[in-house]
Write an enzyme that holds these catalytic residues in place. Structure first.
Site, short mmCIF file in Angstrom:
data_model
loop_
_atom_site.label_atom_id
_atom_site.label_comp_id
_atom_site.label_asym_id
_atom_site.label_seq_id
_atom_site.Cartn_x
_atom_site.Cartn_y
_atom_site.Cartn_z
N HIS A 61 0.86 -1.19 0.00
CA HIS A 61 0.00 0.00 0.00
C HIS A 61 0.89 1.24 0.00
O HIS A 61 1.72 1.42 0.90
CB HIS A 61 -0.94 0.01 1.20
CG HIS A 61 -2.08 -0.96 1.06
ND1 HIS A 61 -2.63 -1.63 2.12
CD2 HIS A 61 -2.77 -1.36 -0.06
CE1 HIS A 61 -3.63 -2.41 1.67
NE2 HIS A 61 -3.73 -2.27 0.36
N GLU B 96 1.65 3.86 3.06
CA GLU B 96 2.11 3.34 4.36
C GLU B 96 3.64 3.41 4.42
O GLU B 96 4.32 2.39 4.43
CB GLU B 96 1.54 1.93 4.57
CG GLU B 96 0.01 1.95 4.56
CD GLU B 96 -0.66 0.59 4.39
OE1 GLU B 96 0.04 -0.44 4.39
OE2 GLU B 96 -1.90 0.55 4.25
N ARG C 232 -3.12 4.85 -2.21
CA ARG C 232 -3.03 3.51 -1.61
C ARG C 232 -2.76 2.41 -2.64
O ARG C 232 -1.97 1.50 -2.42
CB ARG C 232 -4.35 3.24 -0.91
CG ARG C 232 -4.61 1.79 -0.49
CD ARG C 232 -6.00 1.70 0.15
NE ARG C 232 -6.48 0.35 0.36
CZ ARG C 232 -6.33 -0.34 1.49
NH1 ARG C 232 -5.68 0.20 2.50
NH2 ARG C 232 -6.83 -1.55 1.62
N HIS D 118 2.35 -3.54 6.87
CA HIS D 118 1.43 -2.43 6.58
C HIS D 118 1.43 -1.45 7.76
O HIS D 118 2.02 -1.69 8.79
CB HIS D 118 -0.01 -2.97 6.45
CG HIS D 118 -0.26 -3.81 5.24
ND1 HIS D 118 -1.12 -3.41 4.24
CD2 HIS D 118 0.20 -5.03 4.88
CE1 HIS D 118 -1.17 -4.36 3.31
NE2 HIS D 118 -0.38 -5.35 3.67
N GLU E 114 0.40 -4.57 11.13
CA GLU E 114 -0.07 -3.17 11.01
C GLU E 114 0.73 -2.39 12.04
O GLU E 114 0.50 -2.53 13.25
CB GLU E 114 -1.57 -3.05 11.29
CG GLU E 114 -2.48 -3.78 10.30
CD GLU E 114 -2.64 -3.06 8.96
OE1 GLU E 114 -2.09 -1.95 8.80
OE2 GLU E 114 -3.31 -3.63 8.08
ZN LIG Z 1 -2.05 -1.56 4.13
#
Ligand SMILES: [Zn+2]
Ligand SMILES: *[C@@H]1O[C@H](CO)[C@@H](O)[C@H](O)[C@H]1NC(C)=O
Ligand SMILES: *[C@@H]1O[C@H](CO)[C@@H](O)[C@H](O)[C@H]1NC(C)=O
Ligand SMILES: *[C@@H]1O[C@H](CO)[C@@H](O)[C@H](O)[C@H]1NC(C)=O
Length: 359
Positions: free
Chosen positions: A89, A92, A149, A220, A294
């Site tokens: 993404h 990020e 993104r 991410h 994340e």
């Molecule tokens: Zn992501």
């Protein structure tokens, strides 16, 4: 006499000066654009030719070459693999920063740390610092919000928007939940499973070596979560309990570094249900330990994590990742660490004997 000493000092000083100018330290605690990261990759391969090779494994929609760093000791034998990708993404930015930090840490460690050396003997690390290169470049150069993104492929059948969400495009319950068929959506899953060249590259590279990979980590931000398969609420991984156990231990490890809370669970349990993620696809291929990290934070800065948080974020995530990797390694090569210990012990004994002889 004095003059010649003065001259020597001057010469020494200029040598020192030249060295400093030649080797400017790479700043791991700043965000780097794609060109800087590409140069850094080349530098890693140049500085560590014994353990680092660059592997090209696909092209982006805009025809950039997708590359990874393969890191491990050349044993001449078939080895197991650890997969880590960052920057699927675009916005990020902390994720590519983490991949670079990770590479630096393991390259520093293996020379002195026998456990890391053993791991690099048994396994290769495959690290992709930026998977969605087109999107990453777009988020640096073209998007004033910097919040792009998706990748940069144009929509099909007359749709005017750009980009497919690569983490909805993998062949894992594709198109069933947590996605949109609208190409203007940020979770557009593409026109068919693996329609996107970036998802194809990972699918082909990992898929053709799926029995070798022990672990698949995809990085991410944000939310401070460790996500385990699956994103679909009606599917459960056969090793769910072990994935949770190892994930919870990794979260404990993370917390010990800077006190940050990471929550562990499936996407539907702790975030939202989704389909077509690379993590779920990897688990469906039979790779046992698949996690989505994340990273920080929990929404204060979100995707625009300030640079002064790069270092603590990378430090804690590195410990978490290493917990998972160490677990996987020990499970697969039980006895491997013990063998190294025995070797070391024999070596120490030899040194002692030599010392005794010298006396
Ligand atoms: Zn992501
Ligand atoms: C993005 O910015 C670059 C550099 O300013 C420019 O060359 C390129 O055409 C832009 N791309 C898009 C899609 O706007
Ligand atoms: C999950 O299973 C339930 C019960 O069979 C069903 O009602 C639901 O539609 C399923 N969810 C999805 C996303 O397929
Ligand atoms: C972490 O979670 C625990 C328990 O939920 C809570 O007491 C603590 O304040 C949290 N710490 C941070 C730094 O958010």
């Amino acid at each position: 006499m004095l003059n010649s000493v003065g001259l020597s000092i001057l010469v020494l000083l200029s040598v020192a000066g030249a060295t400093t100018i030649e080797r400017v330290e790479y700043d791991y605690y700043k965000y780097h654009d794609m060109q800087e990261i590409a140069n850094w990759m080349n530098q890693m391969a140049k500085d560590h030719p014994d353990v680092v090779t660059i592997v090209d494994y696909g092209k982006t929609y805009e025809k950039r070459t997708i590359r990874l760093l393969k890191i491990g000791l050349n044993t001449g034998e078939k080895k197991k693999g650890i997969w880590i990708d960052c920057g699927i993404h675009a916005r990020e930015w902390i994720a590519p920063a983490f991949c670079q930090y990770f590479v630096r840490q393991i390259l520093q460690a293996y020379k002195t740390d026998t456990d890391m050396k053993t791991m690099m003997t048994n396994m290769d690390f495959y690290v992709t610092p930026v998977l969605n290169m087109d999107g990453y470049i777009y988020s640096w150069n073209n998007d004033t919000t910097r919040l792009w993104r998706k990748n940069r492929s144009p929509g099909t059948s007359g749709c005017k928007c750009y980009g497919t969400d690569l983490n909805r495009n993998f062949d894992a319950n594709w198109g069933t939940i947590g996605v949109s068929p609208d190409c203007c959506s940020n979770v557009y899953c593409g026109s068919s499973p693996v329609s996107e060249p970036e998802a194809q590259a990972v699918t082909y590279f990992v898929g053709s070596r799926k029995d070798d990979f022990l672990c698949f980590l995809t990085i991410h931000s944000y939310g401070q979560l460790l996500l385990v398969p699956y994103g679909h609420p009606n599917v459960t991984a056969s090793n769910y309990n072990e994935l949770m156990k190892v994930g919870l231990e990794a979260a404990d490890t993370i917390k010990k570094v800077h006190g940050m809370n990471y929550t562990v669970g499936t996407s539907p349990d702790v975030l939202y249900p989704n389909s077509g993620s690379s993590r779920d696809w990897a688990r469906m291929q039979g790779i046992p330990f698949c996690y989505t990290f994340e990273l920080r934070d929990k929404g204060t800065f979100g995707f625009k994590l300030p640079e002064d948080q790069i270092q603590p974020t990378c430090e804690e995530a590195f410990s978490g990742a290493m917990h998972i990797i160490t677990y996987v390694h020990s499970k697969t090569f039980s006895g491997a660490v013990a063998t190294t210990a025995v070797t070391l012990w024999t070596l120490l004994l030899a040194v002692c004997v030599t010392s005794t002889n010298l006396m």
